[in-house]
Design an enzyme around this catalytic site. Structure first.
Site, PDB file in Angstrom:
ATOM      1  N   GLU A 130       1.314  -1.020   0.097  1.00 46.02           N
ATOM      2  CA  GLU A 130      -0.456  -0.043  -0.654  1.00 46.02           C
ATOM      3  C   GLU A 130       0.724   0.967   0.725  1.00 46.02           C
ATOM      4  O   GLU A 130       1.790   1.537  -0.092  1.00 46.02           O
ATOM      5  CB  GLU A 130      -0.797  -0.130   1.052  1.00 46.02           C
ATOM      6  CG  GLU A 130      -2.749  -0.438   1.426  1.00 46.02           C
ATOM      7  CD  GLU A 130      -2.818   0.767   0.429  1.00 46.02           C
ATOM      8  OE1 GLU A 130      -2.547   1.539  -0.720  1.00 46.02           O
ATOM      9  OE2 GLU A 130      -4.039   0.962   0.695  1.00 46.02           O
ATOM     10  N   ASP A 131       0.201   2.303  -0.092  1.00 49.97           N
ATOM     11  CA  ASP A 131       1.261   3.694  -0.362  1.00 49.97           C
ATOM     12  C   ASP A 131       1.030   4.040   0.395  1.00 49.97           C
ATOM     13  O   ASP A 131       1.172   4.904   1.589  1.00 49.97           O
ATOM     14  CB  ASP A 131       0.129   4.495  -1.517  1.00 49.97           C
ATOM     15  CG  ASP A 131      -1.099   4.602  -1.283  1.00 49.97           C
ATOM     16  OD1 ASP A 131      -1.988   3.839  -0.610  1.00 49.97           O
ATOM     17  OD2 ASP A 131      -1.220   4.965  -2.428  1.00 49.97           O
ATOM     18  N   ASP A 144      -4.629   5.106   6.303  1.00 47.46           N
ATOM     19  CA  ASP A 144      -5.298   6.082   6.882  1.00 47.46           C
ATOM     20  C   ASP A 144      -5.727   5.412   7.736  1.00 47.46           C
ATOM     21  O   ASP A 144      -5.785   4.756   8.271  1.00 47.46           O
ATOM     22  CB  ASP A 144      -5.785   6.968   5.884  1.00 47.46           C
ATOM     23  CG  ASP A 144      -6.371   8.048   6.214  1.00 47.46           C
ATOM     24  OD1 ASP A 144      -5.838   9.487   6.020  1.00 47.46           O
ATOM     25  OD2 ASP A 144      -7.193   8.520   7.230  1.00 47.46           O
ATOM     26  N   SER A 145      -7.043   5.723   7.365  1.00 50.24           N
ATOM     27  CA  SER A 145      -8.217   4.651   8.232  1.00 50.24           C
ATOM     28  C   SER A 145      -8.060   3.345   8.617  1.00 50.24           C
ATOM     29  O   SER A 145      -8.358   2.553   9.628  1.00 50.24           O
ATOM     30  CB  SER A 145      -9.543   4.713   8.183  1.00 50.24           C
ATOM     31  OG  SER A 145     -10.344   4.542   7.034  1.00 50.24           O
ATOM     32  N   LYS A 149      -0.589   6.693   8.890  1.00 54.60           N
ATOM     33  CA  LYS A 149      -1.159   7.962   9.254  1.00 54.60           C
ATOM     34  C   LYS A 149      -1.535   7.447  10.605  1.00 54.60           C
ATOM     35  O   LYS A 149      -2.464   6.562  10.553  1.00 54.60           O
ATOM     36  CB  LYS A 149      -1.843   8.675   8.626  1.00 54.60           C
ATOM     37  CG  LYS A 149      -1.381   9.634   8.084  1.00 54.60           C
ATOM     38  CD  LYS A 149      -2.269  10.437   6.995  1.00 54.60           C
ATOM     39  CE  LYS A 149      -2.361  10.918   5.995  1.00 54.60           C
ATOM     40  NZ  LYS A 149      -2.988  12.064   5.088  1.00 54.60           N
ATOM     41  N   ARG A 187       1.167  12.341  -9.201  1.00 57.33           N
ATOM     42  CA  ARG A 187       2.115  10.397  -8.877  1.00 57.33           C
ATOM     43  C   ARG A 187       3.163  10.148  -9.338  1.00 57.33           C
ATOM     44  O   ARG A 187       4.127   9.820  -8.685  1.00 57.33           O
ATOM     45  CB  ARG A 187       0.822   9.518  -9.500  1.00 57.33           C
ATOM     46  CG  ARG A 187      -0.501   9.375  -8.741  1.00 57.33           C
ATOM     47  CD  ARG A 187      -0.844   8.203  -9.544  1.00 57.33           C
ATOM     48  NE  ARG A 187      -2.362   7.914  -9.555  1.00 57.33           N
ATOM     49  CZ  ARG A 187      -3.304   8.123  -8.281  1.00 57.33           C
ATOM     50  NH1 ARG A 187      -2.624   7.305  -7.253  1.00 57.33           N
ATOM     51  NH2 ARG A 187      -4.962   7.607  -8.325  1.00 57.33           N
TER      52      ARG A 187
HETATM   53  P1  XMP Z   1      -8.476   4.411   4.244  1.00 54.61           P
HETATM   54  O1  XMP Z   1      -8.811   3.089   4.569  1.00 54.61           O
HETATM   55  O2  XMP Z   1      -6.917   4.186   5.378  1.00 54.61           O
HETATM   56  O3  XMP Z   1      -7.381   4.593   2.836  1.00 54.61           O
HETATM   57  O4  XMP Z   1      -8.235   5.138   5.096  1.00 54.61           O
HETATM   58  C1  XMP Z   1      -6.118   4.807   2.621  1.00 54.61           C
HETATM   59  C2  XMP Z   1      -6.497   5.456   1.346  1.00 54.61           C
HETATM   60  O5  XMP Z   1      -6.805   6.668   1.384  1.00 54.61           O
HETATM   61  C3  XMP Z   1      -5.617   7.846   0.151  1.00 54.61           C
HETATM   62  N1  XMP Z   1      -5.295   9.051   1.082  1.00 54.61           N
HETATM   63  C4  XMP Z   1      -4.037   9.792   0.537  1.00 54.61           C
HETATM   64  N2  XMP Z   1      -4.100  10.224   0.005  1.00 54.61           N
HETATM   65  N3  XMP Z   1      -2.430  11.279   0.033  1.00 54.61           N
HETATM   66  C5  XMP Z   1      -3.035  10.848  -0.811  1.00 54.61           C
HETATM   67  O6  XMP Z   1      -2.404  10.830  -1.476  1.00 54.61           O
HETATM   68  C6  XMP Z   1      -2.604  11.418   1.596  1.00 54.61           C
HETATM   69  O7  XMP Z   1      -2.532  12.175   2.480  1.00 54.61           O
HETATM   70  C7  XMP Z   1      -3.852   9.946   1.449  1.00 54.61           C
HETATM   71  N4  XMP Z   1      -4.243   9.440   3.011  1.00 54.61           N
HETATM   72  C8  XMP Z   1      -5.396   8.791   2.589  1.00 54.61           C
HETATM   73  C9  XMP Z   1      -5.261   6.796  -0.346  1.00 54.61           C
HETATM   74  O8  XMP Z   1      -5.732   6.621  -1.287  1.00 54.61           O
HETATM   75  C10 XMP Z   1      -5.161   5.817   0.831  1.00 54.61           C
HETATM   76  O9  XMP Z   1      -4.954   4.289  -0.006  1.00 54.61           O
HETATM   77 MG    MG Z   2      -4.545   4.894  -2.335  1.00 49.99          MG
END
Ligand code: XMP
Ligand code: MG
Length: 183
Positions: free
Chosen positions: A105-106, A109-110, A137, A171
């Site tokens: 994964e990149d 977040d949640s 995060k 990107r």
């Molecule tokens: P979850 O389900 O963990 O999803 O909330 C993570 C996805 O949310 C997007 N995401 C970001 N994309 N900069 C981005 O370009 C950010 O700071 C960021 N935070 C969350 C991203 O698609 C990731 O896979």
């Molecule tokens: Mg993503």
């Protein structure tokens, strides 16, 4: 009319190309060590699209035979957050039963997206499923997901580059940056 500068909208660099390359090397070495004695196949799964750069780089740092596969899940959220609903847009080509899977994964977040992806992959009886994310995060976490390989733990800032986008742009910026004003 000329194009806007390609890096407009960026307030500062968070991780340079060199820092990313160094950390990716370390993670690749750790994965190589952890899986070198396993007999089952190892499949590295890229979650499109944000993970493409990280996927390409980390796979070259894993010094073991692997298969690479790609999965795309839809997100109906806004531009800054993932949605609560996750739909599979492109499923894996490979069968994962009895194999070791590492999901790349990149950013987590949640954790809601990954929770659902992991549930789906887990239902296919793989030998194991591990998670590898470039950015974590933790402060935003809502779902309980165990992450085995983390590149960098970051604060709650919106980041771009090295695969990460804002409205599908940015990107191709080769470093990880904090988003700034778009004016
Ligand atoms: P979850 O389900 O963990 O999803 O909330 C993570 C996805 O949310 C997007 N995401 C970001 N994309 N900069 C981005 O370009 C950010 O700071 C960021 N935070 C969350 C991203 O698609 C990731 O896979
Ligand atoms: Mg993503």
């Amino acid at each position: 009319m000329s194009k806007k500068p390609w890096d407009k909208g960026i307030s500062r660099k968070m991780y340079t190309e060199e820092q990313i390359a160094q950390r990716v090397k370390e993670l690749g070495a750790q994965i190589t060590e952890d899986f070198k004695d396993k007999e089952e196949d190892l499949i590295i799964v890229c979650l499109l699209k944000g993970s493409i750069m990280f996927m390409a780089d980390i796979c070259r740092e894993i010094k073991l035979p692997i298969k690479m596969d790609f999965m795309s899940v839809s997100s109906y959220g806004d531009d800054f957050e993932s949605s609560r609903e996750v739909k599979i847009v492109k499923d894996l080509d490979e069968k994962i039963m009895g194999k070791h899977v590492i999901v790349v994964e990149d950013i987590i977040d949640s954790g809601l997206t990954l929770k659902k992806v992991l549930k789906l992959l887990g239902s296919r009886s793989p030998a194991s499923v591990s998670l590898c994310t470039l950015l974590n995060k933790e402060v935003r976490r809502e779902a309980d997901v165990e992450v085995q390989y983390i590149g960098f733990d970051i604060e709650d800032e919106f980041v771009l580059g090295y695969g990460l986008d804002y409205k599908q742009e940015y990107r191709n910026i080769p470093y990880v940056a904090v988003m700034g004003s778009l004016d």
